[in-house]
Write an enzyme that holds these catalytic residues in place. Structure first.
Site, PDB file in Angstrom:
ATOM      1  N   CYS A 280       0.871  -1.183   0.000  1.00 50.00           N
ATOM      2  CA  CYS A 280       0.000   0.000   0.000  1.00 50.00           C
ATOM      3  C   CYS A 280       0.908   1.232   0.000  1.00 50.00           C
ATOM      4  O   CYS A 280       2.100   1.121  -0.315  1.00 50.00           O
ATOM      5  CB  CYS A 280      -0.982  -0.020   1.173  1.00 50.00           C
ATOM      6  SG  CYS A 280      -0.234  -0.012   2.812  1.00 50.00           S
TER       7      CYS A 280
ATOM      8  N   ASN B  62       2.327   1.504   4.256  1.00 49.34           N
ATOM      9  CA  ASN B  62       2.651   0.242   4.953  1.00 49.34           C
ATOM     10  C   ASN B  62       2.409   0.335   6.454  1.00 49.34           C
ATOM     11  O   ASN B  62       3.121  -0.258   7.257  1.00 49.34           O
ATOM     12  CB  ASN B  62       4.089  -0.229   4.662  1.00 49.34           C
ATOM     13  CG  ASN B  62       4.387  -1.644   5.161  1.00 49.34           C
ATOM     14  OD1 ASN B  62       5.478  -1.923   5.646  1.00 49.34           O
ATOM     15  ND2 ASN B  62       3.441  -2.547   5.061  1.00 49.34           N
TER      16      ASN B  62
ATOM     17  N   CYS C 273      -1.325   0.922   7.410  1.00 47.78           N
ATOM     18  CA  CYS C 273      -2.765   0.644   7.578  1.00 47.78           C
ATOM     19  C   CYS C 273      -3.187  -0.635   6.859  1.00 47.78           C
ATOM     20  O   CYS C 273      -3.478  -1.654   7.496  1.00 47.78           O
ATOM     21  CB  CYS C 273      -3.599   1.819   7.078  1.00 47.78           C
ATOM     22  SG  CYS C 273      -3.329   3.347   7.999  1.00 47.78           S
ATOM     23  N   ARG C 274      -3.247  -0.601   5.512  1.00 53.66           N
ATOM     24  CA  ARG C 274      -3.862  -1.714   4.780  1.00 53.66           C
ATOM     25  C   ARG C 274      -2.947  -2.923   4.621  1.00 53.66           C
ATOM     26  O   ARG C 274      -3.344  -4.052   4.944  1.00 53.66           O
ATOM     27  CB  ARG C 274      -4.296  -1.227   3.377  1.00 53.66           C
ATOM     28  CG  ARG C 274      -5.427  -0.251   3.405  1.00 53.66           C
ATOM     29  CD  ARG C 274      -5.587   0.480   2.088  1.00 53.66           C
ATOM     30  NE  ARG C 274      -4.506   1.425   1.851  1.00 53.66           N
ATOM     31  CZ  ARG C 274      -4.366   2.150   0.763  1.00 53.66           C
ATOM     32  NH1 ARG C 274      -5.227   2.009  -0.230  1.00 53.66           N
ATOM     33  NH2 ARG C 274      -3.360   3.002   0.647  1.00 53.66           N
ATOM     34  N   SER C 275      -1.729  -2.725   4.082  1.00 54.67           N
ATOM     35  CA  SER C 275      -0.917  -3.902   3.755  1.00 54.67           C
ATOM     36  C   SER C 275      -0.439  -4.676   4.994  1.00 54.67           C
ATOM     37  O   SER C 275      -0.391  -5.912   4.938  1.00 54.67           O
ATOM     38  CB  SER C 275       0.246  -3.546   2.818  1.00 54.67           C
ATOM     39  OG  SER C 275       1.123  -2.613   3.377  1.00 54.67           O
TER      40      SER C 275
ATOM     41  N   ASP D 169      -8.068   3.702   1.155  1.00 48.99           N
ATOM     42  CA  ASP D 169      -7.116   4.151   2.182  1.00 48.99           C
ATOM     43  C   ASP D 169      -7.903   4.647   3.409  1.00 48.99           C
ATOM     44  O   ASP D 169      -8.649   5.627   3.307  1.00 48.99           O
ATOM     45  CB  ASP D 169      -6.281   5.287   1.585  1.00 48.99           C
ATOM     46  CG  ASP D 169      -5.194   5.763   2.533  1.00 48.99           C
ATOM     47  OD1 ASP D 169      -5.202   5.353   3.710  1.00 48.99           O
ATOM     48  OD2 ASP D 169      -4.339   6.548   2.085  1.00 48.99           O
TER      49      ASP D 169
HETATM   50  P1  4NP Z   1      -1.752   2.835   4.052  1.00 49.51           P
HETATM   51  O1  4NP Z   1      -2.353   4.229   4.606  1.00 49.51           O
HETATM   52  O2  4NP Z   1      -1.241   3.121   2.668  1.00 49.51           O
HETATM   53  O3  4NP Z   1      -2.941   1.918   4.046  1.00 49.51           O
HETATM   54  O4  4NP Z   1      -0.677   2.443   5.037  1.00 49.51           O
HETATM   55  C1  4NP Z   1      -1.567   5.383   4.689  1.00 49.51           C
HETATM   56  C2  4NP Z   1      -0.767   5.569   5.790  1.00 49.51           C
HETATM   57  C3  4NP Z   1       0.022   6.717   5.879  1.00 49.51           C
HETATM   58  C4  4NP Z   1      -0.006   7.643   4.866  1.00 49.51           C
HETATM   59  C5  4NP Z   1      -0.817   7.444   3.751  1.00 49.51           C
HETATM   60  C6  4NP Z   1      -1.592   6.299   3.664  1.00 49.51           C
HETATM   61  N1  4NP Z   1       0.775   8.835   4.957  1.00 49.51           N
HETATM   62  O5  4NP Z   1       0.653   9.695   4.078  1.00 49.51           O
HETATM   63  O6  4NP Z   1       1.562   8.959   5.902  1.00 49.51           O
END
Ligand code: 4NP
Length: 153
Positions: free
Chosen positions: A10, A13, A15-17, A122
């Protein structure tokens, strides 16, 4: 059969993955898969998953608190068998990074499992219900993935 090496990807790294990694490892058990996750962005390298991902996993009996964030690197395209992007934007980033001979390893996760083009949204700016929705999408995807991998073996 050797375990299938799987990487969930994702943006952050956190939240989702990492949630997908924890769910697949939990439901697949030993032997079938070797699972990891990574981000296309590097803002959270070395951090644990987001506390809301840890919480939703824990609610479903899965511990992801010891996982740590890392960024996708060139070696992944050689070492991994199947690389699953959480959304179309992550997939585009991976397609631009990967060599030609690794393009076949890249897939949109829920397209590979459900056969329809859906992103895992997201949840970073969402409340806990966003994380529950993501959990359910990932759980269903992981169950379908296991069925597909078992057909191969
Ligand atoms: P993820 O979510 O891609 O599911 O881990 C996010 C976590 C952090 C950020 C963006 C998306 N960020 O911009 O820090």
């Amino acid at each position: 059969m050797k375990p299938v090496r799987i990487l969930f990807v994702c943006l952050g790294n956190i939240c989702r993955s990492p949630l997908a990694e924890g769910i697949l490892r939990h439901v697949a058990g030993d032997g079938l898969v070797d699972v990891d996750s990574a981000g296309t962005g590097g803002w959270h390298i070395g951090d644990p998953p987001d506390r809301r991902s840890i919480a939703v996993a824990r609610k479903h009996g899965i511990d992801i608190a010891r996982q740590r964030c890392r960024k996708v690197h060139a070696g992944d395209f050689e070492a991994i068998d199947l690389i699953f992007a959480m959304d179309a934007s992550n997939l585009a980033t991976l397609r631009a990074m990967a060599p030609l001979d690794a393009q076949h390893k890249l897939h949109l996760f829920l397209e590979y499992t459900q056969g329809i083009i859906i992103n895992v949204p997201d949840p970073y700016y969402e409340g806990p219900e966003g994380f529950e929705t993501v959990y359910n999408m990932l759980f269903e995807g992981c169950m379908l993935l296991i069925g597909r991998l078992e057909e191969r073996s």
